[in-house]
Design an enzyme around this catalytic site. Structure first.
Site, PDB file in Angstrom:
ATOM      1  N   LYS A  13       0.831  -1.214   0.000  1.00 20.59           N
ATOM      2  CA  LYS A  13       0.000   0.000   0.000  1.00 20.59           C
ATOM      3  C   LYS A  13       0.859   1.256   0.000  1.00 20.59           C
ATOM      4  CE  LYS A  13      -2.619  -0.910   3.560  1.00 20.59           C
ATOM      5  NZ  LYS A  13      -2.387   0.012   4.639  1.00 20.59           N
ATOM      6  N   ARG A  85     -10.867   1.512   7.503  1.00 20.18           N
ATOM      7  CA  ARG A  85     -10.447   0.144   7.768  1.00 20.18           C
ATOM      8  C   ARG A  85     -11.583  -0.672   8.352  1.00 20.18           C
ATOM      9  NH1 ARG A  85      -4.433   1.313   8.297  1.00 20.18           N
ATOM     10  NH2 ARG A  85      -3.429  -0.717   8.314  1.00 20.18           N
ATOM     11  N   ARG A 119      11.425  -6.581   6.656  1.00 19.20           N
ATOM     12  CA  ARG A 119      11.555  -5.114   6.592  1.00 19.20           C
ATOM     13  C   ARG A 119      12.373  -4.551   7.739  1.00 19.20           C
ATOM     14  NH1 ARG A 119       5.564  -2.977   5.099  1.00 19.20           N
ATOM     15  NH2 ARG A 119       5.499  -3.841   3.006  1.00 19.20           N
ATOM     16  N   ARG A 152      10.550  -2.606  13.397  1.00 23.02           N
ATOM     17  CA  ARG A 152       9.497  -1.994  14.211  1.00 23.02           C
ATOM     18  C   ARG A 152       8.711  -3.076  14.927  1.00 23.02           C
ATOM     19  NH1 ARG A 152       6.688   1.370   9.772  1.00 23.02           N
ATOM     20  NH2 ARG A 152       5.015  -0.051  10.304  1.00 23.02           N
ATOM     21  N   ARG A 163      -2.064  -8.460  12.791  1.00 27.21           N
ATOM     22  CA  ARG A 163      -2.558  -7.387  11.897  1.00 27.21           C
ATOM     23  C   ARG A 163      -3.373  -7.999  10.756  1.00 27.21           C
ATOM     24  NH1 ARG A 163       2.722  -4.310  10.333  1.00 27.21           N
ATOM     25  NH2 ARG A 163       1.386  -3.045   9.025  1.00 27.21           N
TER      26      ARG A 163
HETATM   27  P1  AMP Z   1      -0.527   1.360   8.404  1.00 28.13           P
HETATM   28  O1  AMP Z   1       0.739   2.139   8.338  1.00 28.13           O
HETATM   29  O2  AMP Z   1      -1.613   1.883   7.472  1.00 28.13           O
HETATM   30  O3  AMP Z   1      -0.321  -0.129   8.250  1.00 28.13           O
HETATM   31  O4  AMP Z   1      -1.125   1.566   9.898  1.00 28.13           O
HETATM   32  C1  AMP Z   1      -0.372   1.239  11.028  1.00 28.13           C
HETATM   33  C2  AMP Z   1      -1.268   1.149  12.255  1.00 28.13           C
HETATM   34  O5  AMP Z   1      -1.919   2.414  12.492  1.00 28.13           O
HETATM   35  C3  AMP Z   1      -2.398   0.144  12.182  1.00 28.13           C
HETATM   36  O6  AMP Z   1      -1.969  -1.181  12.483  1.00 28.13           O
HETATM   37  C4  AMP Z   1      -3.352   0.708  13.234  1.00 28.13           C
HETATM   38  O7  AMP Z   1      -2.904   0.426  14.554  1.00 28.13           O
HETATM   39  C5  AMP Z   1      -3.226   2.208  13.016  1.00 28.13           C
HETATM   40  N1  AMP Z   1      -4.207   2.662  11.994  1.00 28.13           N
HETATM   41  C6  AMP Z   1      -3.924   3.094  10.736  1.00 28.13           C
HETATM   42  N2  AMP Z   1      -5.054   3.392  10.064  1.00 28.13           N
HETATM   43  C7  AMP Z   1      -6.080   3.131  10.925  1.00 28.13           C
HETATM   44  C8  AMP Z   1      -7.501   3.218  10.833  1.00 28.13           C
HETATM   45  N3  AMP Z   1      -8.115   3.625   9.696  1.00 28.13           N
HETATM   46  N4  AMP Z   1      -8.237   2.869  11.911  1.00 28.13           N
HETATM   47  C9  AMP Z   1      -7.653   2.461  13.051  1.00 28.13           C
HETATM   48  N5  AMP Z   1      -6.317   2.334  13.215  1.00 28.13           N
HETATM   49  C10 AMP Z   1      -5.529   2.666  12.166  1.00 28.13           C
END
Ligand code: AMP
Length: 207
Positions: A13, A85, A119, A152, A163
């Site tokens: 993404k 999400r 990663r 991380r 996840r």
């Molecule tokens: P990402 O970088 O998009 O994979 O997001 C990393 C983390 O941020 C996710 O695992 C969630 O803990 C939080 N997060 C990101 N987007 C959302 C969302 N739309 N709703 C809730 N938590 C989010």
């Protein structure tokens, strides 16, 4: 154009959105990135969300929705990377914004875990590497700023699995939701980054 990108962890993404936003001149809105910035800055919001993110869980809906809606209300051309999400978030977004296209990146759990576990991220500048696909010139050291490369917390295999579970439970219903609305386009995200991007670009150009 108002575009949503959906995909499990590891589906690319981040890379796809970076290139789509450049090629189609869209604003990149990534709640994950915005939240990580808050953690790096050490704000109270950062401290609050870190516990959820480290465990691979979603952050409470109202925190994320408030941040995202403040931005989407004031822009006409954007790509939402990681929002909505959940169906709850999709319904909230629909109250204020009409989306043109939802692009879904499809990937198996096995490939996701394999990709993410390799990663590494620079703890100083945040630049991302992959042990196999984008290795740093010197092991453990960032090419950009000589910072230390770390894995991380949310990139560890057990957290990636969590996840992915959260994605299947909370985000897969979105695919049905947007399909019914005639907004969904799905692409195979198992190829190399240029292959996946070519499919993504084609899908957006068809719109
Ligand atoms: P990402 O970088 O998009 O994979 O997001 C990393 C983390 O941020 C996710 O695992 C969630 O803990 C939080 N997060 C990101 N987007 C959302 C969302 N739309 N709703 C809730 N938590 C989010």
């Amino acid at each position: 154009m108002k575009l949503i990108l959906i995909g499990p962890p590891g589906s690319g993404k981040g890379t796809v959105s970076e290139r789509l936003t450049k090629d189609f001149k869209l604003m990149h809105i990534s709640p994950g990135e915005l939240l990580r910035e808050e953690i790096t800055k050490g704000t109270s919001l950062g401290t609050e969300v870190k516990q959820y993110m480290d465990r691979g869980e979603l952050v409470p809906c109202c925190i994320v929705s408030e941040i995202v809606h403040l931005i989407t209300l004031n822009h006409d051309n954007f790509l939402l990377d990681g929002y909505p999400r959940t169906l709850e978030q999709a319904n909230l977004l629909e109250k204020t914004t009409e989306i043109d296209l939802v692009l879904s990146l499809d990937l198996s759990e096995e490939t996701a875990v394999e990709r993410i576990s390799g990663r590494l991220t620079c703890e100083k500048c945040g630049f991302s590497y992959h042990l196999e696909y984008i290795p740093p010139k010197n092991a453990g050291i960032c090419d950009q700023c000589s910072g230390k490369l770390i894995q991380r917390a949310d990139q560890k295999p057990e957290i990636v699995k969590e996840r992915f579970r959260v994605y299947k439970e909370q985000s897969l219903p979105l695919i049905n939701h947007y399909q019914k609305k005639g907004l969904l386009r799905s692409i195979d995200a198992s190829g190399t980054p240029p292959e996946v991007y070519a499919l993504a670009k084609q899908a957006v150009e068809k719109d």
